[in-house]
Structures are given as C-alpha cells and as structure tokens.
Design a protein around this motif. Structure first.
Motif, PDB file in Angstrom:
ATOM      1  N   GLY A 106       0.813  -1.213   0.000  1.00  0.00           N
ATOM      2  CA  GLY A 106       0.000   0.000   0.000  1.00  0.00           C
ATOM      3  C   GLY A 106       0.845   1.261   0.000  1.00  0.00           C
ATOM      4  O   GLY A 106       0.587   2.201  -0.751  1.00  0.00           O
ATOM      5  N   ASP A 111      -0.523   4.703  -1.213  1.00  0.00           N
ATOM      6  CA  ASP A 111      -1.734   4.440  -0.427  1.00  0.00           C
ATOM      7  C   ASP A 111      -2.967   4.186  -1.288  1.00  0.00           C
ATOM      8  O   ASP A 111      -4.100   4.216  -0.781  1.00  0.00           O
ATOM      9  N   ASP A 114      -5.496   0.385  -0.026  1.00  0.00           N
ATOM     10  CA  ASP A 114      -5.677   0.738   1.377  1.00  0.00           C
ATOM     11  C   ASP A 114      -6.663  -0.225   2.025  1.00  0.00           C
ATOM     12  O   ASP A 114      -7.859  -0.200   1.741  1.00  0.00           O
ATOM     13  N   THR A 148     -10.273   6.306   7.911  1.00  0.00           N
ATOM     14  CA  THR A 148      -9.407   5.464   7.089  1.00  0.00           C
ATOM     15  C   THR A 148      -7.975   5.985   7.121  1.00  0.00           C
ATOM     16  O   THR A 148      -7.710   7.098   7.565  1.00  0.00           O
ATOM     17  N   LEU A 150      -3.774   4.121   6.143  1.00  0.00           N
ATOM     18  CA  LEU A 150      -2.801   3.100   6.534  1.00  0.00           C
ATOM     19  C   LEU A 150      -1.963   3.523   7.731  1.00  0.00           C
ATOM     20  O   LEU A 150      -1.458   2.684   8.473  1.00  0.00           O
ATOM     21  N   PRO A 267      -9.254   5.775  -2.251  1.00  0.00           N
ATOM     22  CA  PRO A 267      -9.138   6.305  -0.885  1.00  0.00           C
ATOM     23  C   PRO A 267      -8.858   7.809  -0.856  1.00  0.00           C
ATOM     24  O   PRO A 267      -9.230   8.480   0.110  1.00  0.00           O
TER      25      PRO A 267
END
Length: 343
Positions: A106, A111, A114, A148, A150, A267
C-alpha cells in the motif's frame, strides 16, 4: 467471506487449453467459497483421491473465511473491527503476514491500495451494508475518510507472537481485496502437503500453479476481455509456477442517480473510480502478492499504474476503455509470460 461484493461476477481469469478432454485429462475439483468460486486442476492424481481432497480443500477455505470475512460478525477480522480498543490486538501469524504485506505494498502504491478503506466501501454499498438510496454527500464521504488511512494501523511482532493495532477506535480493516490471493496460496500449500506437485488452483480471480499440466505442458491462463461475454479471451499467459490475479471494474457496479458506480473506491477522493482503466492483471511470486498489487493499480488509473509498474519492476497487464474499443499496455516483465497466438 463475501469478497468485493458479488465477486463471482468478477471472475476475470479462466483456465485455458489444459482441460481438453483426453486420456490424460486432469482431475478437476470445484466449489463455492467467500462469495465466489474455487477450482483445483490436478495432473497425475488418482481420481479416487477426489473425495478426501475436496473435503480438505473446503475445510481450508472455510477456515480462511472465518479468519478474514467482513460478512461474518464472528470472524477473527471482524472481532478486531468491532473492538474500540486501541491496545495491541493478538492475531495469528497468517493475519499478521497479510496485514504486513498489505501495508508494505500500500505504501509503495502511494496508499492507493488501502485495507482500511472499509468505511468508504460500506458507505457506497459494496460491503456488508445495503446500497445507499442516494449518492453520499460530501459530509458523509469526509466522515468516512476520517476513519481510514494506513497510518492508523500497524503490526507488532515480538517473542513469537503477533498483534495488530489501530490508533483510532473505529478503524475498519477490510481484507477482501487480498483474501482470494491468500486463499489460492493456501490451496497451493495444501496440495504440496498432499504430495501433489502438478496443479493449478484458483479462488475467484487469483490463481497459483506448479509443474506441468496433464498433457505435459505449462499451465496456461487466459485473461478475459472486459466485456459481458464470459469466454472472450484477451491474452494467454504461462504463469510458470507464479501467482496471477486480475482486478476489474467492468462487472461489479450498480446504477445510482443516473450514474454507473464502480466497486473500486479511491481512498484519496472517497469516491468510486471514474478513469479509463477497466482491468489490471499482475503476475507475482505468490497469488497474495499479485492480488494485493492489482487492486491498487485499478485505483491509480492507467498513467500512474504504468509509472508504478515500471518503477517496481512488476509484470503488469492493463486494459483501458477507449472511444472505439479497448487499448492494452503491458510492462516488459509481463511480456515474458505472454503466449503467442500460434502456440
């Protein structure tokens, strides 16, 4: 585990060539799992072993479902998701490995891939929640995006034990994008434990292989054209003991407020993708790796996907929708797996 919402409609890889009826026909086992289909083709295996192998395969896949499902409230993953604790959460080695790989890839994909995107997937109706009756507004999208990222998830390994940890209470981890690859690799390991060295296994759109097929030739896999025709072949590859996975946006969608919405959520915007890329295929050492990369490429779109594929030296095959049909791009690494039409 219900992967990628009605994922059986996204079976973008088909077994090709090796299953023709002959005296050396392979032993083929098939079934359902995780909201999609599994298939195992075996060469040089006595048909009398089929019932026991089928039992082992289904038991293995059921265990994987209990580990990773977002559709079963009692799965190991959903127990973590339902918890509001930000303390380290004990998990088994398999879960830790999957999350570790997902985080690493990711980050390499800016990213775009995700595994914490679950709140957005659910908001747009591609998760366990029902489809919305109206397009989510900016405030709803912003609220889901705030849950949300990472950077809010980490893996801890110490003294032979593993934990995953979130730093916001309502983080929701969704491993649907990598579950098929993990399950396919697990089936490959199961074949090895049974002393089987010639196989092609698939779970949904993720496959893994080893050895030669029943005709003594490499296992070949066909990449499907991004159309509604089930048997339209775009290209054929020899995967040579590797894993392969395809992610596509052209079948899993629904109409809302007059617009066609893809199940692939970006994302960065919190919205379904709208670019021209409709299919991304990746060949990697394992099906899990291939399955982890392909979703990120679908998010990135054709231009950024090409940049990442070249920078990372990956075997990638991209299909984009054009006004007059489709265009194809493949990385130099992918070309070595491609089978000429005349072969």
């Amino acid at each position: 585990m219900r992967l990628r919402y009605s994922l059986f409609l996204l079976l973008t890889l088909m077994l090709a060539g090796c299953d023709r009826a002959s005296e050396n026909a392979p032993l083929v086992l098939e079934g359902k799992t995780m909201g999609t289909s599994w298939r195992v083709s075996l060469a040089g295996v006595d048909a009398q072993r089929a019932p026991e192998l089928r039992r082992q395969i289904q038991a293995q896949l059921d265990a994987d479902d209990r580990l990773l499902s977002t559709w079963k409230d009692d799965s190991a993953l959903m127990q973590f998701n339902h918890s509001t604790s930000t303390a380290p959460w004990p998990v088994d080695a398999a879960m830790a490995d999957i999350v570790t790989l997902s985080l690493r890839i990711g980050h390499k994909m800016q990213d775009a891939m995700d595994i914490t995107v679950g709140p957005l997937v659910n908001l747009w109706g591609f998760g366990p929640d029902k489809q919305p009756v109206a397009t989510p507004d900016a405030a709803q999208i912003a609220a889901a995006r705030a849950r949300t990222g990472l950077q809010h998830l980490r893996v801890i390994n110490a003294a032979g034990s593993q934990w995953i940890q979130k730093d916001i209470p309502d983080l929701f981890v969704d491993l649907s994008t990598v579950g098929e690859g993990y399950a396919a690799d697990h089936l490959a390991q199961l074949m090895a434990r049974n002393g089987i060295s010639r196989y092609l296994v698939s779970v949904g759109g993720a496959l893994a292989s080893r050895g030669m097929n029943a005709e003594g030739k490499p296992w070949r896999v066909a990449i499907q054209k991004p159309t509604d025709r089930e048997n339209a072949v775009q290209a054929v590859v020899d995967i040579n003991g590797h894993g392969i996975s395809t992610s596509g946006s052209y079948r899993n969608y629904y109409e809302l407020d007059g617009k066609r919405l893809s199940h692939v959520i970006d994302p960065a915007t919190g919205r379904p993708i709208t670019h021209k890329l409709v299919s991304a295929t990746v060949i990697a050492p394992t099906a899990l790796e291939a399955d982890t990369w392909d979703t990120g490429f679908m998010v990135l779109g054709p231009e950024k996907a090409r940049e990442v594929a070249l920078a990372q030296g990956l075997a990638v095959y991209l299909i984009s929708k054009e006004k007059d049909g489709f265009s194809v791009w493949m990385s130099p690494q992918f070309k070595s797996y491609l089978v000429d039409a005349g072969n």
